[in-house]
Motif scaffolding. Structure first.
Motif, PDB file in Angstrom:
ATOM      1  N   THR A  43      -8.234  53.029  32.304  1.00 54.26           N
ATOM      2  CA  THR A  43      -8.078  53.655  30.990  1.00 54.26           C
ATOM      3  C   THR A  43      -6.905  54.628  30.942  1.00 54.26           C
ATOM      4  O   THR A  43      -6.574  55.151  29.888  1.00 54.26           O
ATOM      5  N   ALA A  44      -6.278  54.873  32.103  1.00 51.50           N
ATOM      6  CA  ALA A  44      -5.155  55.818  32.158  1.00 51.50           C
ATOM      7  C   ALA A  44      -3.954  55.257  31.389  1.00 51.50           C
ATOM      8  O   ALA A  44      -3.744  54.049  31.320  1.00 51.50           O
ATOM      9  N   ASN A  45      -3.177  56.159  30.840  1.00 54.37           N
ATOM     10  CA  ASN A  45      -1.979  55.791  30.090  1.00 54.37           C
ATOM     11  C   ASN A  45      -0.890  55.369  31.071  1.00 54.37           C
ATOM     12  O   ASN A  45      -0.506  56.146  31.959  1.00 54.37           O
ATOM     13  N   LEU A  46      -0.370  54.150  30.913  1.00 51.64           N
ATOM     14  CA  LEU A  46       0.621  53.614  31.839  1.00 51.64           C
ATOM     15  C   LEU A  46       1.906  54.445  31.847  1.00 51.64           C
ATOM     16  O   LEU A  46       2.488  54.679  32.903  1.00 51.64           O
ATOM     17  N   HIS A  47       2.322  54.923  30.682  1.00 46.14           N
ATOM     18  CA  HIS A  47       3.538  55.746  30.618  1.00 46.14           C
ATOM     19  C   HIS A  47       3.370  57.037  31.415  1.00 46.14           C
ATOM     20  O   HIS A  47       4.284  57.465  32.110  1.00 46.14           O
TER      21      HIS A  47
END
Length: 60
Positions: A43-47
């Motif tokens: 669920t972490a933001n890839l950016h």
């Protein structure tokens, strides 16, 4: 690969393309680190993962 492009774009914030301190081996390591972190937390933001990983690489 998307992650490779994201890493290179992030590095451009710190260096011009001619003086980037990243060889192919380092780039592969960064890609592997990003993929590992994303697998750990899908669920972490890839950016954010890319930016944090590049920052850690440059300051570590």
């Amino acid at each position: 690969m998307l992650i490779k492009k994201m890493i290179l774009n992030c590095l451009k914030q710190y260096y011009s393309t001619e003086s980037m301190p990243v060889g192919e081996k380092d780039l592969e390591g960064l890609i592997g680190r990003v993929l590992h972190l994303k697998e750990e937390d899908p669920t972490a933001n890839l950016h954010e993962i890319v930016n944090d990983t590049v920052y850690e690489f440059l300051t570590g």
